[in-house]
Design an enzyme around this catalytic site. Structure first.
Site, mmCIF file in Angstrom:
data_model
loop_
_atom_site.group_PDB
_atom_site.id
_atom_site.type_symbol
_atom_site.label_atom_id
_atom_site.label_comp_id
_atom_site.label_asym_id
_atom_site.label_seq_id
_atom_site.Cartn_x
_atom_site.Cartn_y
_atom_site.Cartn_z
ATOM 1 N N ARG A 102 33.734 -29.148 -61.240
ATOM 2 C CA ARG A 102 34.975 -28.917 -60.291
ATOM 3 C C ARG A 102 35.478 -30.474 -60.227
ATOM 4 N NH1 ARG A 102 35.152 -24.862 -62.207
ATOM 5 N NH2 ARG A 102 35.598 -22.948 -61.433
ATOM 6 N N ASP A 140 19.147 -29.893 -57.410
ATOM 7 C CA ASP A 140 19.436 -28.817 -57.052
ATOM 8 C C ASP A 140 18.599 -27.812 -55.852
ATOM 9 O OD1 ASP A 140 20.600 -25.792 -56.828
ATOM 10 O OD2 ASP A 140 21.048 -25.658 -58.844
ATOM 11 N N HIS A 177 40.182 -29.330 -68.321
ATOM 12 C CA HIS A 177 39.395 -28.193 -68.006
ATOM 13 C C HIS A 177 38.997 -27.204 -69.049
ATOM 14 C CE1 HIS A 177 37.878 -26.811 -63.786
ATOM 15 N NE2 HIS A 177 36.975 -26.229 -64.708
ATOM 16 N N GLU A 193 44.975 -29.441 -60.629
ATOM 17 C CA GLU A 193 45.163 -28.980 -61.854
ATOM 18 C C GLU A 193 46.521 -28.096 -61.739
ATOM 19 O OE1 GLU A 193 41.573 -27.326 -63.143
ATOM 20 O OE2 GLU A 193 40.448 -29.284 -62.968
#
Length: 309
Positions: free
Chosen positions: A231, A173, A279, A260
């Protein structure tokens, strides 16, 4: 004087959140609002704020609501909001950072365990009368390396769970600071090559779309387990299917998808090496309340004083 309107792109909001928003006229967009529905409601009610649960808020919706001051996400991912358009119009975009961290991290670990321990397959086999003790071998996670991509509130919580299970945790990250001792920061090339498990917890951007693709998957250990509760656009789904078929990816647990809801003919359905959930990583009774309260407070931080006046 009538109350200012607040549009919720869903059919409901937690009572605890509604109690904070009693100075607004709440307008609901329904269970599955389409962009055109949100535009129409924005034009009709001219909300000062939008709380986004489902659907997308685009520039057209913003232009339809000249009084709009803030778009508040009922969750942590703001990729369904056109942030560039909002910035150009002086509209603040806020996320409920960390409100669903426990829920999503737990779902990620549940998917990982389901993959490593063949929970779904063995359950199905047992229900059909099979006893596979003599032939089945699961994956033991203690001592394995998990690569965590994205070390925000969710990624850090997942990393802590993995470390408690005696997994070796490496993470990538570029924006993370003050990482805990149990996470070793690495670059992506190192993460791909060292990880037995890859778990995705980063927001979707144009820069990381299809982060896991044919090229990056080929750099991973053969038989790697992939988990995605972030995602769907983070994974090239065709490349993942090919990697599953070749054995480059051993199993994948997915809670997010490129489209989705997923279409009925999606090639993921029925695949024996995939564990899927719709999800719902952040959908728990506790997270529902936490995200609602956070989203409401983010609205009030921008327009609360104006409403009170």
């Amino acid at each position: 004087m009538s109350k200012p309107a607040l549009l919720v792109t869903a059919a409901d909001l937690a009572p605890q959140a509604l109690a904070l928003l009693q100075d607004f006229e709440i307008v609901y967009a329904g269970k599955t609002p389409q962009p055109a529905d949100i535009v129409a409601l924005a034009r009709r009610h001219d909300p000062v704020a939008i709380i986004v649960r489902y659907g997308q808020v685009n520039a057209e919706a913003m232009d339809a609501a000249p009084s709009l001051k803030v778009i508040s996400k009922h969750g942590s991912g703001i990729d369904t909001i056109d942030k560039v358009a909002a910035a150009a119009r002086g509209i603040e975009v806020k996320a409920a950072v960390g409100a669903n961290a426990a829920a999503v991290a737990e779902q990620a670990m549940a998917l990982l365990l389901a993959c490593a321990k063949s929970v779904v397959k063995l359950n199905d086999r047992m229900h059909h009368g099979h006893w596979d003790k003599a032939t089945h071998k699961s994956v033991e996670l203690a001592g394995r390396t998990v690569g965590v991509v994205g070390l925000g509130a969710i990624g850090r919580r997942f990393a802590r769970i993995a470390a408690a299970m005696e997994m070796r945790v490496i993470g990538f990250d570029p924006f993370a600071k003050d990482l805990p001792d149990h996470v070793r920061p690495v670059d992506l090339a190192t993460l791909w090559s060292e990880a037995d498990v890859i778990s995705l917890h980063c927001p979707l951007t144009e820069e990381n779309r299809n982060l896991l693709n044919a090229q990056t998957l080929s750099q991973c250990k053969r038989g790697v387990i992939v988990v995605n509760t972030g995602r769907g656009g983070l994974i090239d789904e065709a490349a993942l299917l090919a990697a599953l078929e070749s054995g480059q990816v051993g199993m994948a647990g997915l809670d997010a998808f490129a489209q989705e809801p997923t279409p009925a003919n999606h090639p993921f359905f029925g695949h024996p090496q995939l564990v899927l959930s719709p999800h719902i990583g952040g959908v728990t009774s506790d997270a529902y309340v936490n995200m609602g309260i956070a989203a409401a407070n983010n609205v009030l931080a921008v327009v609360g004083k104006a409403v009170a006046a």
